[in-house]
Design a protein around this motif. Structure first.
Motif, PDB file in Angstrom:
ATOM      1  N   VAL A  35     -50.728  45.098  42.333  1.00 58.03           N
ATOM      2  CA  VAL A  35     -49.936  46.327  42.333  1.00 58.03           C
ATOM      3  C   VAL A  35     -49.765  46.805  43.767  1.00 58.03           C
ATOM      4  O   VAL A  35     -50.549  46.467  44.660  1.00 58.03           O
ATOM      5  N   TRP A  36     -48.707  47.591  43.976  1.00 62.44           N
ATOM      6  CA  TRP A  36     -48.488  48.275  45.251  1.00 62.44           C
ATOM      7  C   TRP A  36     -48.494  49.767  44.962  1.00 62.44           C
ATOM      8  O   TRP A  36     -47.829  50.241  44.036  1.00 62.44           O
ATOM      9  N   ARG A  37     -49.277  50.491  45.759  1.00 60.04           N
ATOM     10  CA  ARG A  37     -49.451  51.926  45.538  1.00 60.04           C
ATOM     11  C   ARG A  37     -48.780  52.705  46.666  1.00 60.04           C
ATOM     12  O   ARG A  37     -49.153  52.575  47.829  1.00 60.04           O
ATOM     13  N   GLY A  88     -50.122  54.191  56.238  1.00 57.77           N
ATOM     14  CA  GLY A  88     -51.548  54.010  56.440  1.00 57.77           C
ATOM     15  C   GLY A  88     -52.388  54.222  55.200  1.00 57.77           C
ATOM     16  O   GLY A  88     -53.577  53.891  55.194  1.00 57.77           O
ATOM     17  N   SER A  89     -51.787  54.779  54.139  1.00 61.61           N
ATOM     18  CA  SER A  89     -52.560  55.018  52.926  1.00 61.61           C
ATOM     19  C   SER A  89     -51.930  54.371  51.696  1.00 61.61           C
ATOM     20  O   SER A  89     -52.435  54.528  50.591  1.00 61.61           O
ATOM     21  N   SER A  90     -50.823  53.669  51.856  1.00 60.63           N
ATOM     22  CA  SER A  90     -50.214  52.946  50.746  1.00 60.63           C
ATOM     23  C   SER A  90     -50.438  51.455  50.957  1.00 60.63           C
ATOM     24  O   SER A  90     -50.701  51.014  52.078  1.00 60.63           O
ATOM     25  N   GLY A  91     -50.344  50.685  49.900  1.00 63.18           N
ATOM     26  CA  GLY A  91     -50.510  49.258  50.099  1.00 63.18           C
ATOM     27  C   GLY A  91     -50.817  48.486  48.842  1.00 63.18           C
ATOM     28  O   GLY A  91     -50.739  49.007  47.722  1.00 63.18           O
ATOM     29  N   TRP A  92     -51.185  47.233  49.039  1.00 59.72           N
ATOM     30  CA  TRP A  92     -51.392  46.251  47.975  1.00 59.72           C
ATOM     31  C   TRP A  92     -52.834  46.240  47.489  1.00 59.72           C
ATOM     32  O   TRP A  92     -53.773  46.373  48.276  1.00 59.72           O
ATOM     33  N   PHE A  93     -52.975  46.016  46.176  1.00 53.90           N
ATOM     34  CA  PHE A  93     -54.261  45.721  45.569  1.00 53.90           C
ATOM     35  C   PHE A  93     -54.064  44.458  44.730  1.00 53.90           C
ATOM     36  O   PHE A  93     -53.328  44.480  43.742  1.00 53.90           O
ATOM     37  N   ILE A  94     -54.678  43.370  45.149  1.00 50.74           N
ATOM     38  CA  ILE A  94     -54.454  42.054  44.551  1.00 50.74           C
ATOM     39  C   ILE A  94     -55.772  41.521  44.002  1.00 50.74           C
ATOM     40  O   ILE A  94     -56.790  41.521  44.705  1.00 50.74           O
ATOM     41  N   PHE A  95     -55.738  41.056  42.744  1.00 46.34           N
ATOM     42  CA  PHE A  95     -56.895  40.353  42.200  1.00 46.34           C
ATOM     43  C   PHE A  95     -56.613  38.862  42.322  1.00 46.34           C
ATOM     44  O   PHE A  95     -55.794  38.314  41.594  1.00 46.34           O
ATOM     45  N   GLN A  96     -57.275  38.207  43.293  1.00 47.28           N
ATOM     46  CA  GLN A  96     -56.991  36.813  43.617  1.00 47.28           C
ATOM     47  C   GLN A  96     -57.639  35.886  42.587  1.00 47.28           C
ATOM     48  O   GLN A  96     -58.859  35.843  42.451  1.00 47.28           O
ATOM     49  N   SER A  97     -56.782  35.123  41.888  1.00 49.99           N
ATOM     50  CA  SER A  97     -57.266  34.283  40.795  1.00 49.99           C
ATOM     51  C   SER A  97     -58.103  33.112  41.287  1.00 49.99           C
ATOM     52  O   SER A  97     -58.967  32.620  40.561  1.00 49.99           O
ATOM     53  N   ALA A  98     -57.869  32.630  42.509  1.00 54.05           N
ATOM     54  CA  ALA A  98     -58.596  31.464  43.003  1.00 54.05           C
ATOM     55  C   ALA A  98     -60.078  31.750  43.183  1.00 54.05           C
ATOM     56  O   ALA A  98     -60.918  30.870  42.979  1.00 54.05           O
ATOM     57  N   ARG A 109     -58.309  41.699  47.072  1.00 55.55           N
ATOM     58  CA  ARG A 109     -57.692  41.813  48.396  1.00 55.55           C
ATOM     59  C   ARG A 109     -56.921  43.124  48.433  1.00 55.55           C
ATOM     60  O   ARG A 109     -56.053  43.369  47.599  1.00 55.55           O
ATOM     61  N   ALA A 110     -57.285  43.976  49.372  1.00 55.02           N
ATOM     62  CA  ALA A 110     -56.615  45.269  49.511  1.00 55.02           C
ATOM     63  C   ALA A 110     -56.117  45.406  50.941  1.00 55.02           C
ATOM     64  O   ALA A 110     -56.869  45.171  51.892  1.00 55.02           O
ATOM     65  N   GLU A 111     -54.847  45.764  51.099  1.00 48.63           N
ATOM     66  CA  GLU A 111     -54.262  45.895  52.428  1.00 48.63           C
ATOM     67  C   GLU A 111     -53.325  47.095  52.480  1.00 48.63           C
ATOM     68  O   GLU A 111     -52.484  47.267  51.581  1.00 48.63           O
ATOM     69  N   ASN A 112     -53.451  47.904  53.525  1.00 50.45           N
ATOM     70  CA  ASN A 112     -52.489  48.966  53.777  1.00 50.45           C
ATOM     71  C   ASN A 112     -51.206  48.345  54.299  1.00 50.45           C
ATOM     72  O   ASN A 112     -51.232  47.557  55.247  1.00 50.45           O
ATOM     73  N   LEU A 121     -47.070  30.354  49.750  1.00 50.59           N
ATOM     74  CA  LEU A 121     -47.743  31.554  49.254  1.00 50.59           C
ATOM     75  C   LEU A 121     -46.809  32.754  49.339  1.00 50.59           C
ATOM     76  O   LEU A 121     -45.980  32.844  50.255  1.00 50.59           O
ATOM     77  N   ASP A 122     -46.956  33.674  48.408  1.00 47.61           N
ATOM     78  CA  ASP A 122     -46.189  34.912  48.480  1.00 47.61           C
ATOM     79  C   ASP A 122     -46.783  35.824  49.549  1.00 47.61           C
ATOM     80  O   ASP A 122     -48.001  35.920  49.704  1.00 47.61           O
ATOM     81  N   ASP A 123     -45.894  36.478  50.279  1.00 50.73           N
ATOM     82  CA  ASP A 123     -46.297  37.376  51.356  1.00 50.73           C
ATOM     83  C   ASP A 123     -46.052  38.824  50.948  1.00 50.73           C
ATOM     84  O   ASP A 123     -45.162  39.125  50.150  1.00 50.73           O
ATOM     85  N   LEU A 124     -46.848  39.736  51.517  1.00 51.58           N
ATOM     86  CA  LEU A 124     -46.602  41.153  51.322  1.00 51.58           C
ATOM     87  C   LEU A 124     -45.289  41.503  52.009  1.00 51.58           C
ATOM     88  O   LEU A 124     -45.055  41.132  53.159  1.00 51.58           O
ATOM     89  N   ALA A 125     -44.424  42.232  51.313  1.00 51.67           N
ATOM     90  CA  ALA A 125     -43.120  42.569  51.882  1.00 51.67           C
ATOM     91  C   ALA A 125     -42.594  43.838  51.225  1.00 51.67           C
ATOM     92  O   ALA A 125     -42.865  44.106  50.050  1.00 51.67           O
ATOM     93  N   VAL A 126     -41.831  44.616  51.998  1.00 53.49           N
ATOM     94  CA  VAL A 126     -41.154  45.796  51.462  1.00 53.49           C
ATOM     95  C   VAL A 126     -39.756  45.872  52.055  1.00 53.49           C
ATOM     96  O   VAL A 126     -39.494  45.373  53.153  1.00 53.49           O
ATOM     97  N   TYR A 127     -38.866  46.479  51.286  1.00 53.28           N
ATOM     98  CA  TYR A 127     -37.508  46.768  51.760  1.00 53.28           C
ATOM     99  C   TYR A 127     -37.412  48.275  51.937  1.00 53.28           C
ATOM    100  O   TYR A 127     -37.719  49.039  51.017  1.00 53.28           O
ATOM    101  N   ARG A 128     -37.010  48.714  53.128  1.00 48.62           N
ATOM    102  CA  ARG A 128     -36.914  50.137  53.434  1.00 48.62           C
ATOM    103  C   ARG A 128     -35.448  50.488  53.685  1.00 48.62           C
ATOM    104  O   ARG A 128     -34.849  50.072  54.677  1.00 48.62           O
TER     105      ARG A 128
END
Length: 544
Positions: free
Chosen positions: A309-311, A316-326, A331-334, A353-360
């Protein structure tokens, strides 16, 4: 029920106040999906293309099967290995990169601790251990005295328990290690020996075609055996032209919905996934809250879709929360900020691999829009200016080079729309006039050539029409599939043939009547009951 081109807070608010959201969507549908005829689109010149084979199994070269030479006579009791038996597989016709490696074999041998079994790529490298020093804690230990028969299947998504070492330890000296599915193991005789390991990442950068070798060496005198059958199964990477929700790694899109099980505007979200094919297993994962965006993808090296999910929040306070299946780790990243669109995730550097990305989007009329992406965990951020205020992103790999390109859909005036493309190489593609500005973009590889096709959907007369401009060439196609009053788009590769299928999910107040309706490119029409009224089909994240 269209959740695209809607203010995203309304989209997420659905989980807390479903009825209000449903009314809002119904009103928006009338405005966004007018039954205007599709704009004429230029027909590209047809070009040759290589369609990636999703999977192929190669039996062992028959002459290479046979007896496993015993350990060298007169050597040490254990650990003095023979030259061994090299079982070979001749691999042809596959396209790199490799996304899954599986090996199975049947052999008879007494004393499993004698054997060192490994898989080697073309030319003898790289090398992945299968099992070695089973039951031993030293490099020269004689290990477990169980026997072997088989068949034994080794692959990364096999059950994590029992490990190969545990299975051997669980039977006696005159009993064979149980046949079945296992993960490869780290060698015994080393610190941490006997633990599960992954086989596919070893060969991720390997060219698949050539002679592969299953090497079996005997390190203890007196116990012998032979190998009678073996198979190597290789899968090429999922074509980068499409995203599929594959939570078990078998190459097909799974049936997935998310549900606000916690209640309220910030309630706990639970992912309900039903594997498509194979065991048909069901998984339930509590991950995220109702205000999150759902951004599933293959973020680690196992080619299995990760729950993510992306929150939104302030910089600096938003970002990804990933449950890595491997690794079953978090993995949590702002990354990003409120107002960004994280559904443009994808492979922007071609590493599989899929990369974190956003469109602004640009802040005001005429302001430029930006794509931001990060290709390594917590690494540097790259940004690409492409698009402007009012555009909608259409992410995907439109040239089939393995890297996502930068594409937007723009109001072209006169009731028509146009697609503007900047390739990952920096080159600009010709503008393609296609559809209307109210069409929803549904990226996918509908012709199976490894490239994303320009594709949109539109509601008309209570039905959903899919318009696809195939990258293989030729005129656009029109397909009627779905009900505009109720359905969510859920395109994916449900029949595993490498092509994106038309699909919708239809909720119903009757808990037994919530269905995925699929028009497979190979399998044809089908339906599958999954979910309940108020759920959201995860595959819809890739509609824009």
């Amino acid at each position: 029920m269209y959740w695209t081109k809607i203010n995203e807070s309304t989209r997420r608010f659905f989980y807390a106040t479903a009825i209000v959201a449903l009314i809002a969507v119904a009103l928006l549908f009338v405005a966004k999906f007018s039954p205007t005829d599709v704009s004429a689109a230029p027909a590209p010149i047809a070009t040759a293309a290589t369609v990636m084979a999703p999977s192929a199994t190669f039996p062992a070269d028959v002459p290479s099967l046979g007896a496993i030479p015993d350990a060298t006579a007169g050597g040490t009791i254990c650990g003095d290995y023979s030259a061994g038996r090299d079982v070979t597989f001749t691999v042809t016709g596959l396209s790199a990169p490799i996304s899954d490696v599986r090996v199975n074999f049947t052999l008879t041998h007494s004393w499993v601790g004698d054997l060192d079994v490994s898989l080697r790529g073309p030319g003898g490298a790289p090398v992945s251990n299968i099992f070695f020093n089973t039951g031993s804690t030293t490099a020269t230990g004689c290990g477990d005295d169980s026997n072997l028969t088989g068949p034994y299947n080794f692959f990364d998504t096999a059950p994590a328990a029992p490990t190969w070492f545990a299975a051997a330890a669980g039977v006696g000296a005159t009993v064979s290690v149980p046949a079945g599915d296992y993960r490869v193991g780290t060698p015994g005789g080393v610190v941490g020996g006997g633990a599960n390991a992954l086989i596919t990442p070893t060969f991720a950068a390997t060219s698949p075609n050539g002679t592969w070798t299953l090497r079996i060496r005997d390190g203890g005198e007196g116990d012998t055996g032979s190998i009678t059958a073996a198979n190597l199964t290789l899968t090429g990477a999922v074509p980068s032209g499409q995203h599929i929700l594959d939570f078990d790694g078998n190459g097909t899109t799974d049936f997935s919905v998310v549900r606000n099980t916690g209640g309220g505007p910030t309630g706990q979200i639970t992912w309900f996934n039903r594997f498509n094919g194979g065991t048909g297993a069901v998984t339930f994962t509590s991950w995220g809250i109702a205000t999150d965006f759902f951004v599933p993808g293959n973020y680690d090296a196992d080619n299995i879709t990760d729950v993510a999910v992306w929150r939104p929040g302030a910089p600096g306070s938003s970002g990804w929360f990933i449950f890595q299946s491997a690794t079953s780790t978090i993995r949590a990243e702002n990354f990003g900020q409120s107002g960004d669109d994280p559904t443009v995730l994808g492979d922007y550097n071609g590493d599989g691999l899929d990369d974190l990305a956003v469109y602004r989007s640009g802040a005001a009329a005429g302001d430029p829009s930006f794509w931001f992406y990060r290709t390594t965990p917590n690494g540097p951020v790259t940004y690409v200016p492409w698009g402007q205020n009012g555009d909608f992103p259409a992410p995907g790999d439109y040239d089939g080079n393995g890297s996502n390109d930068f594409v937007v859909q723009r109001n072209n005036g006169g009731g028509g729309a146009a697609f503007y493309t900047r390739l990952s190489t920096g080159a600009l593609s010709p503008v393609v006039v296609f559809g209307t500005p109210t069409d929803v973009v549904v990226p996918g590889d509908y012709d199976g050539d490894g490239k994303t096709d320009i594709a949109t959907v539109r509601g008309s007369g209570g039905q959903i029409f899919w318009f696809v401009l195939p990258s293989l060439g030729g005129p656009f196609t029109t397909t009627r599939w779905g009900s505009s009053a109720t359905d969510f788009m859920a395109q994916g590769d449900y029949d595993g043939d490498g092509k994106t299928d038309f699909a919708v999910w239809r909720p119903n107040a009757d808990p037994t009547q919530n269905f995925f309706f699929i028009l497979g490119s190979t399998a044809g029409g089908s339906q599958f009951e999954w979910g309940q009224n108020g759920d959201y089909p995860t595959a819809n994240y890739n509609s824009h």
